[in-house]
Enzyme design. Structure first.
Site: not given
Ligand code: DGL
Length: 282
Positions: A19, A52, A83, A203
């Site tokens: 992640d 993101g 994601n 998150h």
């Molecule tokens: N882990 C990211 C997602 O699931 C969100 C965090 C980020 O923006 O890095 O999209």
């Protein structure tokens, strides 16, 4: 990589879970409780998070670098528990990079298993997606949902403040009310017929109390942890050639590109157990 290599148990073939930061721990927690016997390495690219709001090329480059590292650490199978990375990098890595760099290894994402669940749940055929700006702009959710069910109406809502709220321990604070309500109201105003929403960011389960507070009661909430865990269990049952390559000593290793102590402090809150963390530089 030298620092990590010295500390790796080379007899293990763990499942890699990647992640951009801490969010994927919500997925890892569910995977570990569904599949406790396996070995895991979690890699959080905290030094370069959040992903993101980053461009397609940057998310792809960073994700590929992390996937290669997990392969180098002995993981034959990597889950992109992010994601944004799944939306922007998975397809290219699967189709363009894997055949060259590790043709027998596999990389799986979180979007496909999620949309497969959604089509069983929605009755109105109107689906909402909350995600990072990158995930929503990529249109990955509407594209994948419409592949399975072309008549679905899919509406996205980017929530750029939700990840910072979680990362700053404000998920249940009063300040979260404003930003959670704002995006729920905005999404439901765009399509009041929505009966199912996807929490399309790892998150967001941490904001579940606030989301339930402001979302109309009859709207179904799709969170990804259990879905991804079930999907992985199903994948392993259908792919014995991969399942037999994975070691099964029940160990977990946590690696971050940022500070070990900061990751340990936050990770323990996510996982509700003490963890030891190692640092990696790229
Ligand atoms: N882990 C990211 C997602 O699931 C969100 C965090 C980020 O923006 O890095 O999209």
């Amino acid at each position: 990589m030298r620092y990590i290599n010295d500390k790796l148990d080379r007899s293990l073939s763990p499942i890699g879970v990647f992640d951009s930061g801490y969010g994927g721990l919500t997925i890892l927690e569910k995977i570990k409780s569904r599949l406790p016997g396996y070995d895991y390495i979690y890699l959080g690219d905290n030094a370069r998070a959040p992903y993101g709001s980053r461009s397609f090329d940057i998310v792809y480059d960073f994700t590929l670098e992390c996937v290669r590292s997990l392969f180098d650490m002995g993981c034959p199978l990597v889950i992109l528990a992010c994601n944004t990375a799944s939306a922007k990098a998975l397809r290219s890595i699967q189709q363009r990079d894997l055949p060259d760099i590790a043709p027998d290894n596999r990389v799986l994402g979180v979007i496909r298993p999620t949309v497969e669940r959604v089509i069983d749940v929605t009755k109105s055929g109107h689906v909402g997606v909350f995600g990072t700006t990158g995930t929503i702009q990529s249109e990955s959710y509407p594209l994948e949902l419409k592949k399975l069910s072309p008549e679905l109406i899919v509406t996205g809502e980017a929530c750029p403040m939700w990840v910072p709220l979680v990362e700053n321990f404000e998920s249940d604070g009063d300040g979260a009310d404003y930003f959670v309500k704002k995006h729920i109201d905005s999404l439901m105003a765009k399509d009041p017929a929505i009966d199912t929403i996807i929490l399309g960011c790892t998150h967001y389960p941490h904001l579940i109390n606030k989301i339930k507070k402001f979302l109309p009661e009859d709207v179904n909430i799709i969170a990804q942890g259990d879905i991804v865990a079930d999907s992985l269990a199903d994948y392993l049952s259908r792919h014995p050639e991969m399942e037999t390559r994975l070691s099964k000593k029940g160990t977990s290793k946590y690696i971050t590109t940022e500070s070990e102590s900061k990751f340990a402090e936050f990770g323990e809150i996510f996982l509700k157990e003490p963890i030891s963390v190692e640092h990696i530089d790229f």
